[in-house]
Design a protein around this motif. Structure first.
Motif, mmCIF file in Angstrom:
data_model
loop_
_atom_site.group_PDB
_atom_site.id
_atom_site.type_symbol
_atom_site.label_atom_id
_atom_site.label_comp_id
_atom_site.label_asym_id
_atom_site.label_seq_id
_atom_site.Cartn_x
_atom_site.Cartn_y
_atom_site.Cartn_z
ATOM 1 N N HIS A 242 33.411 -38.050 -7.007
ATOM 2 C CA HIS A 242 34.294 -37.021 -7.911
ATOM 3 C C HIS A 242 35.618 -37.827 -7.913
ATOM 4 O O HIS A 242 36.362 -37.211 -6.985
ATOM 5 N N GLY A 243 35.115 -38.803 -7.533
ATOM 6 C CA GLY A 243 36.813 -40.492 -7.991
ATOM 7 C C GLY A 243 37.429 -40.136 -9.174
ATOM 8 O O GLY A 243 36.641 -40.034 -10.409
ATOM 9 N N LYS A 244 37.797 -41.190 -9.539
ATOM 10 C CA LYS A 244 38.489 -41.551 -10.658
ATOM 11 C C LYS A 244 37.771 -42.677 -11.771
ATOM 12 O O LYS A 244 38.475 -42.440 -13.314
ATOM 13 N N LEU A 299 29.984 -40.466 -18.803
ATOM 14 C CA LEU A 299 31.459 -40.944 -17.903
ATOM 15 C C LEU A 299 32.412 -40.055 -18.800
ATOM 16 O O LEU A 299 33.394 -39.166 -18.266
ATOM 17 N N ALA A 300 32.267 -39.766 -19.699
ATOM 18 C CA ALA A 300 33.165 -39.255 -21.122
ATOM 19 C C ALA A 300 33.121 -37.951 -20.137
ATOM 20 O O ALA A 300 34.499 -37.171 -20.542
ATOM 21 N N ALA A 301 32.263 -37.565 -20.420
ATOM 22 C CA ALA A 301 32.366 -35.808 -20.310
ATOM 23 C C ALA A 301 32.515 -34.840 -19.458
ATOM 24 O O ALA A 301 32.741 -33.921 -18.628
ATOM 25 N N ASP A 302 32.792 -36.582 -18.223
ATOM 26 C CA ASP A 302 32.846 -35.518 -16.497
ATOM 27 C C ASP A 302 34.598 -36.372 -16.505
ATOM 28 O O ASP A 302 35.443 -36.930 -16.241
ATOM 29 N N LYS A 303 35.160 -34.914 -16.567
ATOM 30 C CA LYS A 303 36.913 -34.772 -16.908
ATOM 31 C C LYS A 303 37.276 -35.021 -15.299
ATOM 32 O O LYS A 303 38.438 -35.513 -15.640
ATOM 33 N N SER A 304 37.178 -35.445 -14.185
ATOM 34 C CA SER A 304 37.452 -36.136 -13.072
ATOM 35 C C SER A 304 37.386 -37.659 -13.079
ATOM 36 O O SER A 304 38.363 -38.763 -12.754
#
Length: 415
Positions: A242-244, A299-304
Motif C-alpha cells: 500500500h505504498g506510493k 498501477l494507474a487504477a490504484d489511488k495510492s
C-alpha cells in the motif's frame, strides 16, 4: 507460490532425483534424535534467497553445536520471515556445480529446459552461459540429452544430467508446475550427481486438479497470511502493498533490487509487478508489451500510487515497442488530467472531479533499449509527467522525491 526446500526434496526423492539423507527439524531438541551422521548442514526453511549470507545455513560437527546453531537459526529473521522448520542434511563435497531448470514459458505456453555450468548464475546477465531447449512437441529423452550436449557435457556425466532432467520434467508435468529448479546440482569426483538445493513453483491455476497440493498451499497461506513480507518473497511475479511507488520490472533480480533501493531511500513501495511472466488472470499467451500495458493500467487504477517506477534491464522481445506503450500511457494520463471530468451534483451545480494521475520514472538499461530511449526522450520534453534516468539510484531518488509533500519540496528548494 514456492514450496520450501524440505518439501521440494521430498518430491525429488519420490520421483527419483538424487538427494542427500536429511531430516526435518521442528525444534532444536529434535537434533538429539538425529538419524544422519555428522557433519550436518542446518538450513533455515524460508522463502528468501541468500540464506547462507544471512546466517541461515550452518555446518555443525556435534549434537551440542547443532542444538546451539538451531536455536540461533530459529530466531533469525531473513527478509522478515522466521522459519517454522529447519532442514538437517548430510554435508556433501562436490567438485562442480550446475544449474538446471524446467520452466513454463508463458509467452509461448511451452516448457523450456535451462542449464548452466555455473550454479551461482545471475539471471539478468546470464547471456550465452545459460543454455536452453524449448520442448516444442511431445516430450522425449532427446530434449534432455540435447540440453546436456549444449552445456558441453559428455559421456557418463551427460547421461547422469540427462536422467535428472527427464525426472525434473516428469515432476513438472505430473504436478502441473510453473518451475522445477535444481541450484546447485553438485558433481563429485566420481561423477555422481546430487541435488543440493531445489525450488518448485506451483501453478495456482492448476490447484483444482491437485487436492493434495491445494492442502499444502492452504496451510502455507494460513500460516503466513498476516505477513506481507512472506507473500512478497514467495511470489515475485506480483506484490500488493500500500505504498506510493508502484514498481514494474522484468526479472526477479531487478525487482528485488528496485524494491530494496526504494525502501533504503525512504520511499514506500506499492504494487510491484514482474513483467517477465504472465499474470495469473491471463488465460492466453501474452507479449511483453501486453503485460507492460496491463501493468501500467493496474498501477494507474490504484489511488495510492503516486509514482510508477519502471526498471527494465537486459534484453526483452519487442524492445522497440516499449517506448510506444509508455508514451501512449503518459499521453492518455496527461490528457485525462487536463480535461478533468465535469460532474453535476445534487444541487445542479457543476464541479470538476479531480483525476488521479501518477508520475512515471523510467530507467532502461541495455543496448536493445536505445531506440526506446530516443523515443521517450522526445516525449520527455513535452510532458512533466515523465522522467527518464540512466542510473537506477537516481531513478529511485526521483521517484521518492515525487512522493514528498509539497511543503517539504518547497523548503528543500529554498535552502
Amino acid at each position: 507460490m514456492d514450496l520450501l526446500e524440505y518439501q521440494v526434496k521430498e518430491w525429488f526423492a519420490e520421483i527419483g532425483i538424487p538427494v542427500l539423507p536429511s531430516q526435518r527439524i521442528d525444534h532444536p531438541t529434535d537434533l538429539k534424535r538425529l538419524k544422519i551422521h555428522y557433519p550436518v548442514v542446518l538450513k533455515s526453511q524460508v522463502h528468501a534467497g541468500e540464506r547462507a549470507k544471512a546466517g541461515g545455513v550452518r555446518v555443525v560437527e556435534t549434537t551440542i553445536d547443532a542444538i546451539a546453531a538451531a536455536q540461533t537459526i530459529f530466531n533469525l529473521p531473513i527478509w522478515g520471515e522466521l522459519p517454522d522448520v529447519l532442514l538437517a542434511e548430510s554435508k556433501y563435497d562436490g567438485q562442480e556445480e550446475f544449474y538446471l531448470a524446467v520452466v513454463l514459458d508463458t509467452a509461448v505456453c511451452r516448457p523450456v529446459f535451462l542449464g548452466c555450468k555455473e550454479a551461482d548464475v545471475d539471471w539478468e546477465s546470464a547471456g550465452e552461459r545459460m543454455q536452453h531447449i524449448v520442448v516444442e512437441q511431445e516430450f522425449s529423452p532427446f530434449y534432455a540429452r540435447q540440453l546436456a550436449l549444449k552445456m558441453g557435457l559428455q559421456g557418463q556425466l551427460m547421461q547422469s544430467v540427462s536422467s535428472v532432467l527427464e525426472k525434473m520434467y516428469q515432476l513438472f508435468v505430473q504436478k502441473d508446475l510453473d518451475l522445477v529448479e535444481i541450484n546447485p546440482l553438485a558433481i563429485s569426483n566420481s561423477g555422481q550427481v546430487m541435488a543440493l538445493n531445489g525450488k518448485v513453483s506451483i501453478n495456482e491455476r492448476a490447484l483444482g486438479r491437485h487436492p493434495k497440493i491445494a492442502e499444502i498451499v492452504a496451510k502455507m497461506t494460513s500460516r503466513h497470511s498476516s505477513s506481507q513480507i512472506n507473500g512478497h518473497l514467495s511470489n515475485w511475479d506480483g506484490l500488493d502493498m500500500h505504498g506510493k511507488i508502484g514498481i514494474l520490472g522484468n526479472g526477479t533480480g531487478s525487482m528485488m533490487a528496485t524494491f530494496d533501493l526504494v525502501v533504503g531511500a525512504g520511499g514506500k513501495p506499492g504494487i510491484c509487478l514482474n513483467l517477465r511472466h504472465a499474470f495469473l488472470t491471463d488465460t492466453l499467451p501474452t507479449t511483453f508489451c501486453d503485460r507492460l500495458t496491463k501493468g501500467l493500467s493496474i498501477l494507474a487504477a490504484d489511488k495510492s500510487t503516486q509514482v510508477i517506477l519502471i526498471n527494465l534491464l537486459g534484453s526483452i522481445p519487442q524492445a522497440e515497442e516499449v517506448a510506444k506503450v509508455i508514451a501512449k500511457f503518459v499521453q492518455h494520463e496527461t490528457s485525462e488530467l487536463t480535461s478533468q471530468v465535469v460532474t453535476t451534483n445534487s444541487n445542479g451545480n457543476k464541479s470538476r472531479q479531480q483525476y488521479h494521475t501518477p508520475h512515471v520514472v523510467v530507467r532502461l538499461a541495455g543496448s536493445e533499449f536505445n531506440m526506446a530511449k530516443d523515443g521517450l526522450a522526445t516525449l520527455k520534453t513535452q510532458s512533466n509527467a515523465l522522467v527518464m534516468v540512466e542510473n537506477l539510484d537516481e531513478a529511485v531518488a526521483e521517484a521518492v522525491r515525487f512522493t514528498k509533500p509539497v511543503a517539504a519540496k518547497k523548503r528543500s528548494a529554498t535552502r
